[in-house]
Enzyme design. Sequence first.
Site: not given
Lengths: 591, 248, 75
Positions: A12, A321, A325, A520
Amino acid sequence: MAAVLGISALYHDAAAALIVDGEVVAAIQEERFTRIKHDPSLPVRATRWCLAQAGIGPDDLDHVVFYEKPLRKFERILHHTVAAFPRGIRGFPRTMRVWLGDKLWTRTLLARELRIPADRILFSEHHLSHAASALLCSPHRDAAVLTIDGVGEHATTALWRGSAAAPFIEPVAEIPFPHSLGLFYSAMTAYLGFAVNEGEYKVMGMAAYGQPRYRDRIDRLLRRDGRGGYELDLDYFCFHWHPDRSYTDKLVDLLGPPRFPGTPFVPEGVDPDAPADLVADSQRYADIAASVQAALEDAVVDLARYARQRIDAPALCLAGGVALNSVANHRLAGEGIFDHLWIQPAAGDAGGALGAALWAWHCVLGHDRGPGLVRYDLGRDFDRPGTAELLGDLQLPFEDVLEDASESGLAERVAEDLAEGRVIGWFDGRCEYGPRALGHRSILADPRSAAMKDRVNARIKYRERFRPFAPSILDAQLDEWVELAPAARDPARYMLATPTVRADRRQQAAAVVHVDGSSRVQAVRAEDHPRYHAVISAFAARTGVPMVLNTSFNLKGDPMVSSPAQAVATFLGTDLDALYVDGFRVGRSKR
Amino acid sequence: MGIIRRTWIRLAGAWAWRRPNGPVRLMAAFSQAERGSSYDVIAALERTERRDLRRTYLFHALDESRHARIFRRRVQALGRQDRAEAALVDAGSLRATGIIGEAPLFEQMGELEFLAFVYVVESLALEQFQVYCDHGMPDPDTIAALRAIADDEKFHISYSRRELEKYRAAGRGAEVRAALFRVRARRIWQAWLRLSRRLGDAVSTLWLWALYLVCVAPFRPLARVEGGGWRTRDADPRPIAEFARAQA
Amino acid sequence: MTDPRPGTDTPQTRGPGRVETALLRLGTVGELMALFLRGGRWWMMPLVVVLVLVSAVLLFLQSIHYIAPFVYAVI
């Protein structure tokens, strides 16, 4: 002079990161050059730019460090190919073409494309790179380090012990493929109709609309073992042998038909005119998303408890990754397992480049630890005279606010634009390393009214209505607005935690409070980004609200803008009202 | 030439529109192509020595990115198909299809050849859209979209032709001819690459399947998938310098 | 594989030459064999050997510029 270049690529988000004499001088993803989102190809252009930024050539590099061990990865892939016989036949040709033709020869590829002697190439490990990117960027010395993602060589989750002296990082334990929290979440992302490696944020956003009503069923897919670990029921997943799919029909039998990409998402209470069956479907998907999110959070908390049990240290560093979250991060911070939490802002594979370089610098070459990550704007910038020339050539109306009115005048002008309801493109200095816009490549707007959220979603970003926006808020006033877990203070600097907004404040910042009352936040400190801090302060002085709506400066499906010309094109192609590029304010002109 | 080309477009188009899910796949491919062009034209804008052309390139780029959005909306309107939608966001496919090269086209080509490229490619696209519309291959809404886009393509053709004329008038006619030739030759070469790559993939899939059945099968009983949960892991026994050099 | 791509005419310094590339690849093959022998997966060696041979043929054909696109078709 000593220089080490870290590379992540071929899976990625390819990136390059350069350390010169112990300082991270440049780090950038390849996508910022090629404009292919998550571009995985060898970061040739990123490398070239990093070297130019430092004023050195390939010959000046002492080492180039690839972020994983390719042959170990090949071993795992081959082993699972055999184990999956005969089902693995569909994926076998594609995998072998890629590996036998290319990836197996990573060393040769690096030497050839980056034009460096092969004997200077080093190889870290996937999770070791992540661990280094978290620990060695953090201010902590003795710490537990957890890395959680899809998969590296063999491990999908790994625990490391961080210490003040060499070797700085030691392995403690790991969970093997295919039992992977990252791939579990990705499979559910695909089930919920979003693109894998792209739509995971959307699942998080969707979860807020639902209740974990499917929790017992999700727990069948992801079983926590009561000893801090977890296991997937592989009957429900096929990412380890199917080339295109990640979940099996058995999962569809369990949860019902998957959501088609692009289906409108209208859960209960959002739109009274929506057809009843669409609302029922949407609510079911929201409930599944909420159940998946809750299961992930519980698993992450288990992992952290296990980490604390094995390692007696007050701090936990996170990368991989799954560490992006932000809802799970805040939940973890609130559990009180560790006093401090530090998360690498570039927690995904791009951050592996930085981690690999830091690992080589400290752990292989034996250099002492420094102050950690001092800045996150490690990418490319552009000179103002060149920008002025560009804007002039394009015959766009622009003014040099910075020159005419100085720093404080610039902040005032931006605050005025925002307070009057204008949505602006904000392009400032070097771009951020990692997936988040933190005030260098951002779209900014007034956070006070809910209508602003709909406008930015529909007419500027061209994205789904349900998706929330985040605020950049003055760090000093953070606690007046949100209920932040003390351990989440550092993550909040990098938009990596999602606390609840205080109930009496929600109305005042309606555009940036999600349906469940969370937000957030990015807590902005003057030392992190003085100009951005000044803008928010000026906005606060006008409105009494110490925050602005901040979303990444791009259109749906595009990577963030990286140059002034791209910023101008995005500005003119959307409903943005004004554009600021390094202190120039650009308006619109007729064709 | 014209008739042969139009016939070819017509035949290929008839297949492309009628194959399963054809309209969605075409719209998705067009959307990607337009997005790729938009990047390339912005790159040209950034790199050009011809400062007088920058504004033209900007409007061209804006057209392309608007077209990408129009085609994308058509994809969504025509059918919510897994694959088509996935194709739109697939990171690798832009490069895999050769739409985006390693370096922006402008860097590979230079000013004159880039203009020649714009001229050739936009003319072909216009012709393609016209054939599709004249023969009623797409649905009416898509025809309306294609016709609107065709108007923009005319602008791209006219400015690139005008610039090429300027080069000719400046006595660089031979260079213009050579650039046009190179552009057309490269398109043929790339079509050949795409075709042979596709053919090669198909053939290799067959023999790799054979390899899988013959060589992988015998080992199946020996391989087993591990269970989950934590495993304690010791540090690698090799000295760190040796560990760092190893690919395994 | 050291040939420049069609369409790129910018002069660039070259990476390792053919001999060095071949040696590097041999080294990689050695590491790969050692990995399988050393770990608990020695029984996969025959498969690894076959795949390495396939890869060798493939790389050889790739190095011939005009066949490159047809590589997978010929072998």
